[in-house]
Design a protein around this motif. Sequence first.
Motif, mmCIF file in Angstrom:
data_model
loop_
_atom_site.group_PDB
_atom_site.id
_atom_site.type_symbol
_atom_site.label_atom_id
_atom_site.label_comp_id
_atom_site.label_asym_id
_atom_site.label_seq_id
_atom_site.Cartn_x
_atom_site.Cartn_y
_atom_site.Cartn_z
ATOM 1 N N VAL A 242 -43.423 23.081 -32.526
ATOM 2 C CA VAL A 242 -42.324 21.979 -32.586
ATOM 3 C C VAL A 242 -42.455 21.476 -34.168
ATOM 4 O O VAL A 242 -41.411 21.526 -34.797
ATOM 5 N N ASP A 243 -43.601 21.384 -34.528
ATOM 6 C CA ASP A 243 -43.686 20.881 -35.958
ATOM 7 C C ASP A 243 -43.257 22.095 -36.983
ATOM 8 O O ASP A 243 -42.926 21.919 -37.982
ATOM 9 N N VAL A 244 -43.652 23.236 -36.701
ATOM 10 C CA VAL A 244 -43.399 24.370 -37.329
ATOM 11 C C VAL A 244 -41.495 24.645 -37.608
ATOM 12 O O VAL A 244 -41.120 24.764 -38.547
ATOM 13 N N GLU A 245 -41.146 24.363 -36.265
ATOM 14 C CA GLU A 245 -39.693 24.421 -36.299
ATOM 15 C C GLU A 245 -39.030 23.523 -36.970
ATOM 16 O O GLU A 245 -38.124 23.642 -37.917
ATOM 17 N N LEU A 246 -39.738 21.954 -37.125
ATOM 18 C CA LEU A 246 -39.248 20.961 -38.042
ATOM 19 C C LEU A 246 -39.048 21.467 -39.590
ATOM 20 O O LEU A 246 -38.241 21.334 -40.247
ATOM 21 N N SER A 247 -40.188 21.883 -39.973
ATOM 22 C CA SER A 247 -40.582 22.573 -41.413
ATOM 23 C C SER A 247 -39.448 23.618 -41.603
ATOM 24 O O SER A 247 -38.860 23.750 -42.802
ATOM 25 N N ARG A 248 -39.036 24.434 -40.731
ATOM 26 C CA ARG A 248 -38.136 25.573 -41.090
ATOM 27 C C ARG A 248 -36.648 24.859 -41.094
ATOM 28 O O ARG A 248 -35.991 25.008 -42.089
ATOM 29 N N ARG A 249 -36.450 23.892 -40.246
ATOM 30 C CA ARG A 249 -35.173 23.043 -40.452
ATOM 31 C C ARG A 249 -34.995 22.371 -41.832
ATOM 32 O O ARG A 249 -33.737 22.375 -42.474
ATOM 33 N N GLU A 250 -35.842 21.782 -42.102
ATOM 34 C CA GLU A 250 -36.031 20.880 -43.296
ATOM 35 C C GLU A 250 -36.323 21.614 -44.583
ATOM 36 O O GLU A 250 -36.289 20.991 -45.692
ATOM 37 N N GLY A 251 -37.044 22.835 -44.496
ATOM 38 C CA GLY A 251 -37.255 23.428 -45.799
ATOM 39 C C GLY A 251 -38.503 23.050 -46.532
ATOM 40 O O GLY A 251 -38.619 23.328 -47.755
ATOM 41 N N TRP A 252 -39.473 22.300 -45.741
ATOM 42 C CA TRP A 252 -40.552 22.110 -46.552
ATOM 43 C C TRP A 252 -41.891 22.996 -45.917
ATOM 44 O O TRP A 252 -41.802 23.759 -45.167
ATOM 45 N N TYR A 253 -43.129 22.822 -46.658
ATOM 46 C CA TYR A 253 -44.229 23.640 -46.470
ATOM 47 C C TYR A 253 -44.932 23.177 -45.227
ATOM 48 O O TYR A 253 -45.354 21.952 -45.219
ATOM 49 N N PHE A 254 -45.123 23.864 -44.299
ATOM 50 C CA PHE A 254 -46.006 23.470 -43.188
ATOM 51 C C PHE A 254 -47.332 23.902 -43.381
ATOM 52 O O PHE A 254 -47.777 24.834 -43.810
ATOM 53 N N GLY A 255 -48.353 22.732 -43.460
ATOM 54 C CA GLY A 255 -49.863 22.926 -43.424
ATOM 55 C C GLY A 255 -50.553 22.643 -42.073
ATOM 56 O O GLY A 255 -50.521 21.395 -41.687
#
Length: 623
Positions: A447-460
Amino acid sequence: MSYTKFLTAFVRANSGNVGKIRVSSGRCRSTMASTKSQEEKEQPMDGCTVVEAVPVELISETINCTNTQLNKIHIDFDNTLEAYKSKGNVELLRSLLVFKLCTFDLLVEKNKELMELSKKVLGQWVFEKLMKMTFYGQFVAGEDHNSIKPLIHKNQAFGVGAVLDYSVEEDLTQEEAEKKEMDSCVSEAEKESPDSDHREKKYKAHRQFGDRRGGVISARTYFYADEAKCDNQMETFINCIKASGGASADGFSAIKMTALGRPQFLLQFSEVLVKWRQFFNFLAAQQGKSDMMVLDQKLELEQLKESLTKLGVGAKDDIENWFTGEKLGLSGTIDLLDWNSLINDTTKISNLLMVPNLETGQLEPLLKKFTAEEESQMKRMLQRVDVLAKHAMEKGVRLMVDAEQTYFQPAISRLTLEMQRKFNREKPIIFNTYQCYLKEAYDNVTVDVELSRREGWYFGAKLVRGAYMYQERARAKEIGYEDPINPDYEATNRMYHKCLEYVLEEIEHSRKANIMVATHNEDTVKFTLEKMNEMGLSPTENKVYFGQLLGMCDQISFPLGQAGFPVYKYVPYGPVNEVIPYLSRRAQENRGFMKGSQRERSLLWKELKRRMLSGQIFYKPVY
């Protein structure tokens, strides 16, 4: 549509008599375990890897790529020359002594009492010298920012970075810890009317589990005293961030949310988040989508509007207005990410703590009232988190937010996510921690990775197995809610590898995800290296990091670092007397580690014998 706008409309719509809303009592996320073929049993923290780079041909399974050659990492478990080249003979002897002492049950079980007795008999000065020659010297870098610099610089010379961790803790009795916890987790409204609310028992404080140190091995524990103490702890974290920035160009620093404010807010906000997700599950079940994976549950917007109208939530025109703007519902469907709320730090915080009442069907405050001081305490916790993130950004230090107990974790993860959305726009600054012994770990990651994809920020992300298993299981059984932990160690291994592979695939796809593989398990390290080879992920890209505790499993850290991988030691520091609780846990952790395998000591002995036979009696590392 923002969370607060939805709340306002929902409350207005529920001002009259409405039908009851029954929310599913099941988990709000799928807990499906991995079925991938990682079946070999892994021993926890059993030995470590020795790595050397050897160019070989990697034959691709794809016919069109049969001529591709990559540099594959060859793992040699017996190359003690590479594993211990950063250690002098005295350090190897110290490791052997400390690890051997950790195998004696009596010494480990009574280690704190024995240390106190030694201090009284030997005196403070001799006691400190003895500790620095043994346990303190093995697991702690030094007393302050200046004294830890030589060790940090030596490790850096051999390719190993540092995650600074000020490991001072209060030395509280169990009764003192329980009192502090109950005082800080129970609101004024609950004290006045303890049985008048609709709180879930998992998210309420229970005195028998008030001492959160019980059944915990690796994790540091903070207890709330007052706002001034939280400010002091924030300053300590700021000093760690500054020291990390001064020590290296790519350092990490670790923080804990429970150190930054009154935990009452974490309990309450966690319950709100879970109840709203349960409400989403209830609506998904109405559309026949309850068996889908969490991100596949896309609610048809028109059916959703009809369901909310039938539930008496509001008139159809009002509901229509809720799902307009902010690109919400433009696709004709609503998924969990659309449903999830944003935290608006300009909003009165207590207004966020609204949940569906399972009996009346109306949206109500989680508690009947909040005092002005409670409101202020919640606000200040958010402000402290923001201050730390800004300091990390300014110093070029990556900030890892440690995971904590499951009754705090939904709020901790959401606050960390909000920091990521704000500060991870250009590079990964904020890292969230995912505990893979949890049944819901994979859903949390996806879920958190998908949110980072949609909003274009770096997932850590930092992946760990988890530090609270015994406490979590005992609490769930005693209080009466579902055990959140995977059924056995093999299931946790599968979950860890499943989450790890998912993030590695995201890195392969976009190069915007980053992961810290925090493990002492050599099979997991091997799994990571194999996947990196398959995906063509180079260690020089600095997308995949490895992490271990100082003084433990050096055979992973240093060979990886010398082979070019980004690898870090969790580096505790603090005055001798004030890190005794930390040292006590290290002894307990190493007891299980050393009893489970003789490999660590065998490798140490092997290297010492090699040096003696080759005339390296006074060997010292050169750097």
